[in-house]
Design a protein around this motif. Structure first.
Motif, PDB file in Angstrom:
ATOM      1  N   LEU A 170      38.196  35.840  23.866  1.00 19.27           N
ATOM      2  CA  LEU A 170      38.451  37.078  24.448  1.00 19.27           C
ATOM      3  C   LEU A 170      39.240  36.737  25.845  1.00 19.27           C
ATOM      4  N   LEU A 171      40.127  37.718  26.107  1.00 21.70           N
ATOM      5  CA  LEU A 171      40.978  37.727  27.323  1.00 21.70           C
ATOM      6  C   LEU A 171      41.028  39.122  27.951  1.00 21.70           C
ATOM      7  N   LEU A 172      41.372  39.350  28.867  1.00 22.28           N
ATOM      8  CA  LEU A 172      41.322  40.614  29.707  1.00 22.28           C
ATOM      9  C   LEU A 172      42.563  40.773  30.401  1.00 22.28           C
ATOM     10  N   LYS A 173      43.347  41.981  30.427  1.00 30.24           N
ATOM     11  CA  LYS A 173      44.414  42.259  31.162  1.00 30.24           C
ATOM     12  C   LYS A 173      44.192  42.695  32.548  1.00 30.24           C
ATOM     13  N   ILE A 174      44.772  42.244  33.467  1.00 33.89           N
ATOM     14  CA  ILE A 174      44.566  42.534  34.994  1.00 33.89           C
ATOM     15  C   ILE A 174      45.241  43.890  35.028  1.00 33.89           C
ATOM     16  N   ARG A 175      44.824  44.852  35.740  1.00 31.19           N
ATOM     17  CA  ARG A 175      45.394  46.087  35.645  1.00 31.19           C
ATOM     18  C   ARG A 175      46.739  46.020  36.303  1.00 31.19           C
ATOM     19  N   SER A 176      47.534  46.862  36.255  1.00 33.33           N
ATOM     20  CA  SER A 176      49.041  46.644  36.521  1.00 33.33           C
ATOM     21  C   SER A 176      48.888  47.121  38.238  1.00 33.33           C
ATOM     22  N   LYS A 177      47.945  47.873  38.742  1.00 34.71           N
ATOM     23  CA  LYS A 177      48.259  47.894  40.142  1.00 34.71           C
ATOM     24  C   LYS A 177      47.432  46.893  40.999  1.00 34.71           C
ATOM     25  N   SER A 178      46.919  45.663  40.105  1.00 35.95           N
ATOM     26  CA  SER A 178      46.194  44.949  41.032  1.00 35.95           C
ATOM     27  C   SER A 178      47.410  44.042  41.987  1.00 35.95           C
ATOM     28  N   ALA A 179      46.514  43.609  43.249  1.00 34.00           N
ATOM     29  CA  ALA A 179      47.508  42.503  44.152  1.00 34.00           C
ATOM     30  C   ALA A 179      47.602  41.364  43.512  1.00 34.00           C
ATOM     31  N   HIS A 180      46.895  40.855  42.753  1.00 29.95           N
ATOM     32  CA  HIS A 180      47.050  39.555  42.123  1.00 29.95           C
ATOM     33  C   HIS A 180      47.426  39.544  40.842  1.00 29.95           C
ATOM     34  N   ASP A 181      48.378  39.023  40.252  1.00 33.68           N
ATOM     35  CA  ASP A 181      48.521  38.561  38.831  1.00 33.68           C
ATOM     36  C   ASP A 181      48.541  39.809  38.059  1.00 33.68           C
ATOM     37  N   ALA A 182      49.045  40.996  38.396  1.00 30.12           N
ATOM     38  CA  ALA A 182      48.973  42.160  37.926  1.00 30.12           C
ATOM     39  C   ALA A 182      49.675  41.935  36.510  1.00 30.12           C
ATOM     40  N   GLY A 183      49.022  42.775  35.439  1.00 27.41           N
ATOM     41  CA  GLY A 183      49.295  42.444  34.032  1.00 27.41           C
ATOM     42  C   GLY A 183      49.274  41.084  33.227  1.00 27.41           C
ATOM     43  N   LYS A 184      48.864  40.418  34.004  1.00 31.53           N
ATOM     44  CA  LYS A 184      48.673  39.177  33.372  1.00 31.53           C
ATOM     45  C   LYS A 184      47.102  39.108  32.712  1.00 31.53           C
ATOM     46  N   TRP A 185      46.959  38.171  31.636  1.00 34.52           N
ATOM     47  CA  TRP A 185      45.675  37.987  30.998  1.00 34.52           C
ATOM     48  C   TRP A 185      44.908  36.961  31.731  1.00 34.52           C
ATOM     49  N   GLU A 186      43.577  37.293  31.554  1.00 33.99           N
ATOM     50  CA  GLU A 186      42.708  36.295  32.295  1.00 33.99           C
ATOM     51  C   GLU A 186      41.525  36.108  31.462  1.00 33.99           C
ATOM     52  N   ILE A 187      40.741  35.033  31.868  1.00 29.32           N
ATOM     53  CA  ILE A 187      39.296  34.679  31.431  1.00 29.32           C
ATOM     54  C   ILE A 187      38.261  35.604  32.054  1.00 29.32           C
ATOM     55  N   PRO A 188      37.497  36.241  31.544  1.00 31.20           N
ATOM     56  CA  PRO A 188      36.530  37.157  32.028  1.00 31.20           C
ATOM     57  C   PRO A 188      35.664  36.113  32.930  1.00 31.20           C
ATOM     58  N   GLY A 189      35.169  36.978  34.162  1.00 30.25           N
ATOM     59  CA  GLY A 189      34.425  35.944  35.011  1.00 30.25           C
ATOM     60  C   GLY A 189      34.772  36.905  36.634  1.00 30.25           C
ATOM     61  N   GLY A 190      34.138  35.932  37.582  1.00 31.77           N
ATOM     62  CA  GLY A 190      34.519  36.376  38.838  1.00 31.77           C
ATOM     63  C   GLY A 190      33.594  35.488  39.991  1.00 31.77           C
ATOM     64  N   LYS A 191      33.670  35.997  41.185  1.00 32.16           N
ATOM     65  CA  LYS A 191      33.228  35.399  42.299  1.00 32.16           C
ATOM     66  C   LYS A 191      31.659  35.364  42.256  1.00 32.16           C
ATOM     67  N   VAL A 192      30.952  34.208  42.769  1.00 30.43           N
ATOM     68  CA  VAL A 192      29.318  34.018  42.751  1.00 30.43           C
ATOM     69  C   VAL A 192      29.077  34.447  44.090  1.00 30.43           C
ATOM     70  N   LYS A 193      28.170  35.478  44.358  1.00 26.93           N
ATOM     71  CA  LYS A 193      27.705  35.943  45.415  1.00 26.93           C
ATOM     72  C   LYS A 193      26.732  34.993  46.189  1.00 26.93           C
ATOM     73  N   LYS A 194      26.825  35.072  47.332  1.00 30.56           N
ATOM     74  CA  LYS A 194      25.810  34.350  48.388  1.00 30.56           C
ATOM     75  C   LYS A 194      24.317  34.425  47.622  1.00 30.56           C
ATOM     76  N   SER A 195      23.793  33.063  47.549  1.00 32.01           N
ATOM     77  CA  SER A 195      22.216  33.038  47.113  1.00 32.01           C
ATOM     78  C   SER A 195      22.009  33.620  45.615  1.00 32.01           C
ATOM     79  N   GLU A 196      23.232  33.431  44.986  1.00 31.90           N
ATOM     80  CA  GLU A 196      23.305  34.052  43.458  1.00 31.90           C
ATOM     81  C   GLU A 196      23.509  32.539  42.439  1.00 31.90           C
ATOM     82  N   PHE A 197      22.606  32.345  41.672  1.00 28.77           N
ATOM     83  CA  PHE A 197      22.790  31.542  40.814  1.00 28.77           C
ATOM     84  C   PHE A 197      24.204  31.457  39.718  1.00 28.77           C
ATOM     85  N   PHE A 198      25.054  30.591  39.816  1.00 26.89           N
ATOM     86  CA  PHE A 198      26.323  30.783  38.698  1.00 26.89           C
ATOM     87  C   PHE A 198      26.230  31.461  37.499  1.00 26.89           C
ATOM     88  N   ASP A 199      25.168  30.793  36.850  1.00 25.36           N
ATOM     89  CA  ASP A 199      24.933  31.436  35.446  1.00 25.36           C
ATOM     90  C   ASP A 199      24.458  32.876  35.360  1.00 25.36           C
TER      91      ASP A 199
END
Length: 138
Positions: A20-49
């Motif tokens: 599974l890959l997701l296509k970053i929206r065309s309006k994005s400031a970073h890597d617009a229109g590129k495909w990425e692996i789903p996921g994101g930033k870990v918040k403070k005090s959150e376990f990574f899983d």
């Protein structure tokens, strides 16, 4: 000025031998229109899983099980809001899901399930984000 460190977690989800890959929206400031692996930033005090499961649900609507660590990637970027230099450590996990029915969020324009061969072709054509390219390199 000291460099900030951040943690991002992404999951390579395979379902019926497709990734599974997701296509970053065309309006994005970073890597617009590129495909990425789903996921994101870990918040403070959150376990990574927990963060990976939350991000997957937000971005794809899928419930996942985390199988194993696949790769670790370091990326440097400039934070959009603060303009600070951030060293991002990306944990790339192997995950599984019980369905291929994806519901994408507003962060992405499209999604796709690709064979490993198709992913390799997309890497050659520079259609993936640099961190995603590095994630697939073993």
């Amino acid at each position: 000025m000291s460099t900030m460190w951040g943690l991002t977690v992404r999951g390579i989800c395979e379902y019926k031998d497709k990734i599974l890959l997701l296509k970053i929206r065309s309006k994005s400031a970073h890597d617009a229109g590129k495909w990425e692996i789903p996921g994101g930033k870990v918040k403070k005090s959150e376990f990574f899983d927990e963060a990976l499961k939350r991000e997957y649900m937000e971005e794809t609507g899928l419930e996942i099980d985390i199988e194993s660590l696949y790769n670790v990637v370091q990326k440097q970027y400039t934070a959009c809001k603060t303009k600070e230099q951030v060293n991002s450590i990306q944990l790339i996990m192997k995950v599984t899901c019980k369905s291929d029915e994806v519901v994408i969020s507003e962060e992405h324009d499209d999604y796709g399930w690709f064979s490993q061969g198709e992913v390799d072709e997309m890497i050659e054509k520079e259609l993936l984000t640099p961190p995603a390219v590095n994630a697939f390199k073993k």
